[in-house]
Design an enzyme around this catalytic site. Structure first.
Site, PDB file in Angstrom:
ATOM      1  N   TYR A 434       0.815  -1.223   0.000  1.00 34.02           N
ATOM      2  CA  TYR A 434       0.000   0.000   0.000  1.00 34.02           C
ATOM      3  C   TYR A 434       0.847   1.271   0.000  1.00 34.02           C
ATOM      4  CZ  TYR A 434      -0.235  -0.208   5.275  1.00 34.02           C
ATOM      5  OH  TYR A 434       0.005  -0.258   6.615  1.00 34.02           O
ATOM      6  N   GLU A 435       0.164   2.378  -0.300  1.00 29.46           N
ATOM      7  CA  GLU A 435       0.808   3.677  -0.560  1.00 29.46           C
ATOM      8  C   GLU A 435       1.763   3.610  -1.745  1.00 29.46           C
ATOM      9  OE1 GLU A 435      -0.534   6.064   0.719  1.00 29.46           O
ATOM     10  OE2 GLU A 435      -1.603   5.016   2.307  1.00 29.46           O
ATOM     11  N   GLY A 436       1.428   2.796  -2.713  1.00 30.34           N
ATOM     12  CA  GLY A 436       2.262   2.615  -3.896  1.00 30.34           C
ATOM     13  C   GLY A 436       3.155   1.407  -3.707  1.00 30.34           C
TER      14      GLY A 436
END
Length: 592
Positions: A434-436
């Site tokens: 997550y968050e890229g």
């Protein structure tokens, strides 16, 4: 049952002996003397150990439940959340005028590590709210700040960030969520967002969603994306809560880990929203949250490694199996503790050397954020921008790897739920996604960050390393065990950057196919640098007659291990990068 001990002594070492925070010319740092930070860390450590850590297994086993549109959090979460809120921990670095304590971000980081280690899923609720608060502080109007920040800082209201949709994740230009302008200046937001952490729960009275959406008639790509405040309950002019907004949680994800955190499908059905920041500049505003979140996720990655290592170490000291090959270490017992065996030592040293280096790296990065925000230092702002994908990508890859190593230390016991190690592995795994995803982080690093300021920022980093080596080269032991390995690793990093410059322009795949290795190569150099800084601080302490010689000798020995056993991998990463794209791209898609 797993345990957690707050590593306040090591944090104090990083803050005051490696970074010398109270001597830095940054607003608020003059107040950070050792007694002050000790008081904060000790109190936060108690909350982590006594309040939130005991709920980690509870959250994992019970998970969250969606009932009649309301998400019920695990037993004890609400009471723990209230305890954290009442202590003022949610607004440590927020402005005083809205109820915060205006402390430097470095303190938020240190406290955040302990709370993440103790109970990652629980800490995510306040972590998402903190990100939303930061975006409102940076981009909100005075009215928006006054309307939302006091209750969010007090822990009465939560917050989220809404980016991903079922058909698009990284490519946000494809999003379909719309925001229809209204005559009164508000917008009607309609669409569906997925994987929204803390999107709905029962621990707060209101949740302030920050939602990316497109305004009809504006560019139908990433340039037409705007950011909106969409509260669960509308807020009346007097600050009281009004009617329920037209949004709802449509479901909870069933996940590999972080069961105690509600990962929601959020439906917006003409919900009232308020533009935050400029129209069509939503990504700029959202990146205030995303960059903070990416550093926070890097912290989560190594924080899970911290608690996993602590439990692996305890097991290795107690578990009796076999005999030391050089002679019985515990002749009065039927076998020796497994920590006597070289391969177990290697395993534990890998863990210890990583988590201590990762802490120093992240704390160092946090000082750059403070220098940028509190001292207006553009160079610091650019440097942390360069390092953010490394902190996120490298530290979460290695943090997950550390939890696996810790699990391995326990052998078969590590595979059972009773010992708790498999939860650390499962929880840490999301940090790489997550968050890229970490692949996206590496592409961001090579595709965008290396060219920052025409390459001046990365050249500034090389100069920083070069100057550190030069300035400390008269210390024989430091030079032999730390500075020479760091110099060799830095040369590998520079050679990789040169390869990209010479080969990436004519064929971009030559750069992009090596981006993941480059991210790890860069991460290793950063770890080599901070380990050199910690070693210097330790040598200085010993030479100045420090009483706790064992602590500093242990720090130096751990650093020597990292420099000798881990840093040489930069040569492997460079060799991979220099093979280019041919072997990566040779197969046709149909032949996989």
């Amino acid at each position: 049952m797993p345990h957690y001990t707050a590593p306040t002594k090591d944090m104090q070492f990083v803050l005051h002996e490696m970074l010398k925070v109270s001597e830095q010319q940054i607003t608020g740092y003059g107040d950070l003397d050792a007694d002050f930070t000790s008081a904060i860390l000790e109190e936060a450590g108690k909350i982590a150990m006594d309040v939130t850590a005991p709920l980690n297994v509870v959250g994992d086993e019970e998970g969250c439940v969606l009932e009649n549109g309301v998400v019920r959090t695990p037993k004890g979460f609400k009471e723990a959340f209230d305890t954290v809120a009442e202590g003022g921990w949610m607004g440590l670095d927020m402005p005083e005028e809205y109820g915060g304590q205006n402390m430097p971000y470095i303190i938020q980081t240190a406290v955040g590590e302990m709370l993440s280690s103790a109970n990652m899923a629980f800490n995510m609720y306040q972590g998402l709210a903190h990100g939303a608060m930061s975006a409102i502080v940076a981009h909100g109007t005075d009215d928006q700040k006054e309307t939302y920040l006091p209750n969010m800082i007090a822990g009465k209201w939560g917050g989220t960030m809404n980016l991903t949709e079922p058909h698009c994740g990284t490519d946000l230009g494809l999003m379909r969520t719309k925001a229809e302008p209204q005559d009164d200046g508000t917008y009607k937001v309609s669409g569906q967002k997925i994987w929204i952490s803390a999107g709905e729960h029962d621990m707060v009275d209101n949740i302030v969603h920050l939602v990316l959406a497109k305004i009809p008639g504006e560019p139908d790509d990433i340039k037409g994306v705007s950011l909106f405040i969409v509260p669960k309950f509308l807020v009346n002019a007097d600050g009281s809560l009004g009617e329920r907004n037209a949004l709802s949680c449509g479901g909870l994800e069933k996940k590999m880990g972080i069961h105690g955190n509600a990962t929601c499908v959020m439906n917006y059905d003409g919900a009232t929203g308020y533009l935050i920041g400029e129209k069509n500049k939503g990504m700029r505003a959202m990146f205030t949250m995303m960059n903070e979140a990416r550093i926070g996720v890097g912290l989560q990655g190594y924080a899970q490694g911290v608690v996993a290592y602590q439990n692996a170490l305890g097991f290795a000291q107690d578990r009796l199996q076999g005999r030391d090959v050089t002679g019985a270490a515990a002749p009065d017992k039927p076998a020796d503790p497994i920590i006597v065996h070289p391969d177990v030592r290697r395993n534990l040293m890998d863990q210890k050397a990583f988590i201590e280096g990762a802490r120093a790296f992240t704390f160092w990065g946090s000082t750059m954020i403070d220098r940028a925000h509190r001292a207006g230092d553009k160079d610091a702002d650019d440097l942390i921008s360069l390092l953010t994908p490394i902190i996120k990508g490298f530290l979460t890859d290695k943090g997950f790897e550390t939890t696996v190593l810790a699990q391995q230390t326990l052998g078969g016991s590590g595979f059972t739920r009773e010992w708790g190690m498999e939860q650390f592995v499962r929880d840490a795994r999301i940090t790489m996604i997550y968050e890229g995803t970490n692949g996206v982080q590496s592409l961001d690093l090579v595709g965008r960050k290396l060219g920052l300021n025409g390459g001046k920022t990365v050249m500034g980093f090389f100069e920083l390393v070069k100057n550190y080596i030069k300035d400390n080269g008269d210390h024989a032991e430091l030079k032999e065990h730390f500075l020479e390995p760091l110099k060799a690793a830095s040369k590998d990093l520079q050679a990789a950057g040169m390869y990209f410059m010479q080969n990436g322009m004519k064929n971009p795949n030559n750069a992009l196919s090596g981006s993941y290795d480059f991210m790890h190569l860069f991460g290793q150099v950063c770890m080599g640098l901070v380990w050199s800084m910690m070693a210097k601080a330790s040598y200085d302490a010993l030479e100045n007659g420090a009483s706790d010689t064992e602590f500093y000798q242990t720090k130096i020995a751990t650093g020597k291990y990292y420099m000798a056993r881990h840093l040489p991998v930069t040569r492997t990463h460079l060799a991979r990068i220099e093979t280019g794209a041919d072997t990566v791209m040779e197969l046709d898609a149909a032949n996989f």
